[in-house]
Write a protein that holds these residues in place. Sequence first.
Motif, PDB file in Angstrom:
ATOM      1  N   THR A  84      -3.166  -6.167 -11.472  1.00  0.00           N
ATOM      2  CA  THR A  84      -2.463  -4.981 -10.993  1.00  0.00           C
ATOM      3  C   THR A  84      -3.382  -3.778 -11.161  1.00  0.00           C
ATOM      4  O   THR A  84      -4.100  -3.661 -12.159  1.00  0.00           O
TER       5      THR A  84
ATOM      6  N   LYS B 117       4.172  -4.760 -11.616  1.00  0.00           N
ATOM      7  CA  LYS B 117       3.714  -5.447 -12.833  1.00  0.00           C
ATOM      8  C   LYS B 117       4.646  -6.594 -13.212  1.00  0.00           C
ATOM      9  O   LYS B 117       4.199  -7.615 -13.733  1.00  0.00           O
TER      10      LYS B 117
ATOM     11  N   SER C 295       0.118  -1.250  -9.530  1.00  0.00           N
ATOM     12  CA  SER C 295       0.669  -1.162 -10.889  1.00  0.00           C
ATOM     13  C   SER C 295       1.909  -0.273 -10.973  1.00  0.00           C
ATOM     14  O   SER C 295       1.964   0.645 -11.783  1.00  0.00           O
TER      15      SER C 295
ATOM     16  N   THR D 122      -3.528  -6.169 -16.201  1.00  0.00           N
ATOM     17  CA  THR D 122      -2.682  -5.081 -15.709  1.00  0.00           C
ATOM     18  C   THR D 122      -3.377  -3.725 -15.842  1.00  0.00           C
ATOM     19  O   THR D 122      -4.260  -3.544 -16.681  1.00  0.00           O
ATOM     20  N   ASP D 123      -2.950  -2.791 -14.996  1.00  0.00           N
ATOM     21  CA  ASP D 123      -3.398  -1.398 -15.049  1.00  0.00           C
ATOM     22  C   ASP D 123      -4.913  -1.255 -14.947  1.00  0.00           C
ATOM     23  O   ASP D 123      -5.531  -0.432 -15.639  1.00  0.00           O
TER      24      ASP D 123
ATOM     25  N   GLN E 246     -10.547  -1.588 -17.249  1.00  0.00           N
ATOM     26  CA  GLN E 246      -9.311  -1.007 -17.763  1.00  0.00           C
ATOM     27  C   GLN E 246      -9.634   0.126 -18.726  1.00  0.00           C
ATOM     28  O   GLN E 246     -10.674   0.131 -19.382  1.00  0.00           O
TER      29      GLN E 246
ATOM     30  N   LYS F 179      -3.940   0.493 -10.870  1.00  0.00           N
ATOM     31  CA  LYS F 179      -3.288   1.802 -10.867  1.00  0.00           C
ATOM     32  C   LYS F 179      -3.525   2.528  -9.544  1.00  0.00           C
ATOM     33  O   LYS F 179      -4.626   2.458  -8.981  1.00  0.00           O
TER      34      LYS F 179
END
Length: 320
Positions: free
Chosen positions: A150, A97, A92, A113-114, A129, A152
């Motif tokens: 993605t 991203k 990420s 994402t993240d 998340q 972190k």
Amino acid sequence: MAEVLVYVDHVDGAVRKPTLELLTLARRLGEPVAVALGAGAAQTAATLGEHGATRVLTSEASEYADYLVVPKVDALQAAVEAVSPAAVLVSSSAEGKEIAARLALRIGSGLITDAVDVEAGAEGPVATQSVFAASFTTKSKVSRGVPVITVKPNSAPVEPAAGAGAVEELAVSFSEQASGTKVTSRTARESSGRPELTEAAIVVSGGRGVNGAENFALIEALADSLGAAVGASRAAVDAGWYPHSNQVGQTGKTVSPQLYIASGISGAIQHRAGMQTSKTIVAINKDEEAPIFELVDYGVVGDLFNVVPQLTEEVNTRKG
């Protein structure tokens, strides 16, 4: 067993830590297949194989360095078509991203994402998340296509595992858009000798309470004693006390270290959004009503100009 694509973040063959974390997560889902692009891609195979990659798909075309993002999306699309993976994992970062979003659109798949964790589910990968400035934790899964996720940095441990790491050349046909944005120059960033902020296991940050650029030397001294990265709040950055590249928060960088030390930071929602997923949070603030104390694991009510030097001295004493 299903295969899982892992996009490799490397510099001239030196694999960055977040990629090794992705390999740990990929092994929960299936057999990791790494995709390494650009100069030195083949040199990543040994490290990737030591961390569980069964295959390493490489392409060292000059387009990856000469143009922005799109050639890498072309390559990942080719890898998806060649492998038919159970998922695609990407770190990420800002670039990661963008690559992931473009890839998901290309292949008609959902995007998460993240993520801070990924696990196998009955109907495909399930991603965890931390949302709404880490006020809630959600679990999500992609309902259509190959999941593109993605993750972190610092969300998973780096766990060595034997893998074949067999190098295979990836055939890539670049799209017409690949040459749309050309890189005209590069300037190496001056190294501070400290870890990269988003990848560091420990981060020490200073805020408005540091009260001046010259006083960030206290924050840096504590960080150096711990082998940590240095962060700053938006207030400190806006005041010109520390570079924007070190800003932690909603409009800066998101970090998730094992230890986060906030010195002279009130804990506004903008800052919390960038660090609230840290594993252990310590705050030093003379205002006992500061919002930062609502989320910390350990809080010190005191003047940072007294507390931080003592903490630095104690760390150095124990190290010595």
